[in-house]
Design a protein around this motif. Sequence first.
Motif, short mmCIF file in Angstrom:
data_model
loop_
_atom_site.label_atom_id
_atom_site.label_comp_id
_atom_site.label_asym_id
_atom_site.label_seq_id
_atom_site.Cartn_x
_atom_site.Cartn_y
_atom_site.Cartn_z
N SER A 8 0.82 -1.20 0.00
CA SER A 8 0.00 0.00 0.00
C SER A 8 0.86 1.26 0.00
O SER A 8 0.79 2.08 -0.91
CB SER A 8 -0.92 0.00 1.23
OG SER A 8 -1.68 1.18 1.27
N MET A 9 1.70 1.39 1.01
CA MET A 9 2.48 2.60 1.18
C MET A 9 3.74 2.28 1.98
O MET A 9 3.72 1.41 2.84
CB MET A 9 1.63 3.64 1.96
CG MET A 9 2.17 5.04 2.01
SD MET A 9 1.21 6.13 3.15
CE MET A 9 -0.49 5.63 2.86
N GLU A 38 6.18 6.54 -0.40
CA GLU A 38 5.98 6.00 -1.74
C GLU A 38 4.80 5.04 -1.76
O GLU A 38 4.45 4.41 -0.76
CB GLU A 38 7.23 5.29 -2.25
CG GLU A 38 7.50 3.95 -1.62
CD GLU A 38 8.65 3.19 -2.30
OE1 GLU A 38 9.57 3.84 -2.84
OE2 GLU A 38 8.62 1.94 -2.26
N THR A 39 4.18 4.98 -2.93
CA THR A 39 3.17 3.98 -3.26
C THR A 39 3.62 3.35 -4.58
O THR A 39 4.62 3.77 -5.17
CB THR A 39 1.78 4.62 -3.44
OG1 THR A 39 1.82 5.47 -4.60
CG2 THR A 39 1.39 5.44 -2.22
N ASP A 78 -2.34 7.08 -7.05
CA ASP A 78 -3.06 6.14 -6.20
C ASP A 78 -3.06 6.54 -4.72
O ASP A 78 -3.34 5.71 -3.85
CB ASP A 78 -2.44 4.74 -6.34
CG ASP A 78 -0.94 4.73 -6.05
OD1 ASP A 78 -0.36 5.82 -5.86
OD2 ASP A 78 -0.36 3.63 -6.01
N ILE A 79 -2.77 7.82 -4.43
CA ILE A 79 -2.72 8.24 -3.03
C ILE A 79 -3.48 9.55 -2.84
O ILE A 79 -3.48 10.42 -3.72
CB ILE A 79 -1.26 8.38 -2.55
CG1 ILE A 79 -1.18 8.60 -1.03
CG2 ILE A 79 -0.53 9.49 -3.32
CD1 ILE A 79 0.22 8.49 -0.47
N LYS A 117 -4.12 5.69 1.67
CA LYS A 117 -4.27 4.74 0.57
C LYS A 117 -4.75 3.40 1.13
O LYS A 117 -4.24 2.94 2.15
CB LYS A 117 -2.95 4.54 -0.18
CG LYS A 117 -3.07 3.63 -1.40
CD LYS A 117 -1.75 3.48 -2.14
CE LYS A 117 -1.92 2.67 -3.42
NZ LYS A 117 -2.39 1.30 -3.17
N THR A 143 6.83 -0.57 5.52
CA THR A 143 5.65 -0.83 4.72
C THR A 143 4.41 -0.88 5.59
O THR A 143 4.33 -1.69 6.51
CB THR A 143 5.79 -2.16 3.94
OG1 THR A 143 6.95 -2.09 3.11
CG2 THR A 143 4.57 -2.41 3.07
#
Length: 271
Positions: A9-10, A27-28, A120-121, A142, A270
Amino acid sequence: MENTASDYSMRVSMLSSSSKGNATYIETPKQKILVDAGFSGKQIENKLAKIGRQMQDIDSIFITHEHSDHIKGLGVLARKYDVNIYANEATWQAIGNKCGHIDPLKMNVMEQGEVLTLGDIDIQSFAVSHDAADPQFYAFQKDNKQFTMLTDTGYVSDRLRGLLSNSDVFLIESNHDLDMLRMGRYPWSLKQRILGDKGHLSNDASALAMSEMIGDHTKRVYLGHLSEENNLKSIAYQTNLTLMREHGLGVNESFTLNETDPVEPTELYTL
């Protein structure tokens, strides 16, 4: 083994956090983001390299406010890399020429209370109480997971506690030990500024705020923005640990309490 590009996810790393300089990496699978650039461009490149990342891959930089420990390397990075930069209008005005020329096409305005979707975030901005033009911090969301950044504030309002509660990961300010600050060499006027509603959270205030925001989803709490003059990692950690446990929180059981460093990045975690 590190997760592949699509099965997480992130990820987050506090590249460095202290009263001297701050930068955080998020980051994603589709976005790579830097929050603040409080070191030279070269130092930020080196810090990213330590977690296996490169500045040329950064898509966006989000700025919290115009103080030098948050924007020192911004101008160099803006001129060297093709990166979008986000701050609110008052912060852009306060930055002015402090960072040299920045391409106006890369200067994006994001005001307090807005939610911005990049790839995507989702990024939620929110106001804090600090002695800057219009300071704001960010929560990154996210897949029903949230990373919240909350430093450089004199207090945490009830509204913020409600807005940010139950985040999966928190970066919370734990700036100073009250006794070290009061007995230290700072002039009284500066002590008053730090202790005031537009100053910084003490170790005690950090623990109190977190005791009302930690929830079942919370897995990690990072203590950030420690004063190099008026705090020690060991004191910040022990004060937060003790007070959180006094409030019935399962520290290092249901969630972990983690330090940040003025020089070394935290591991890439993560969510």
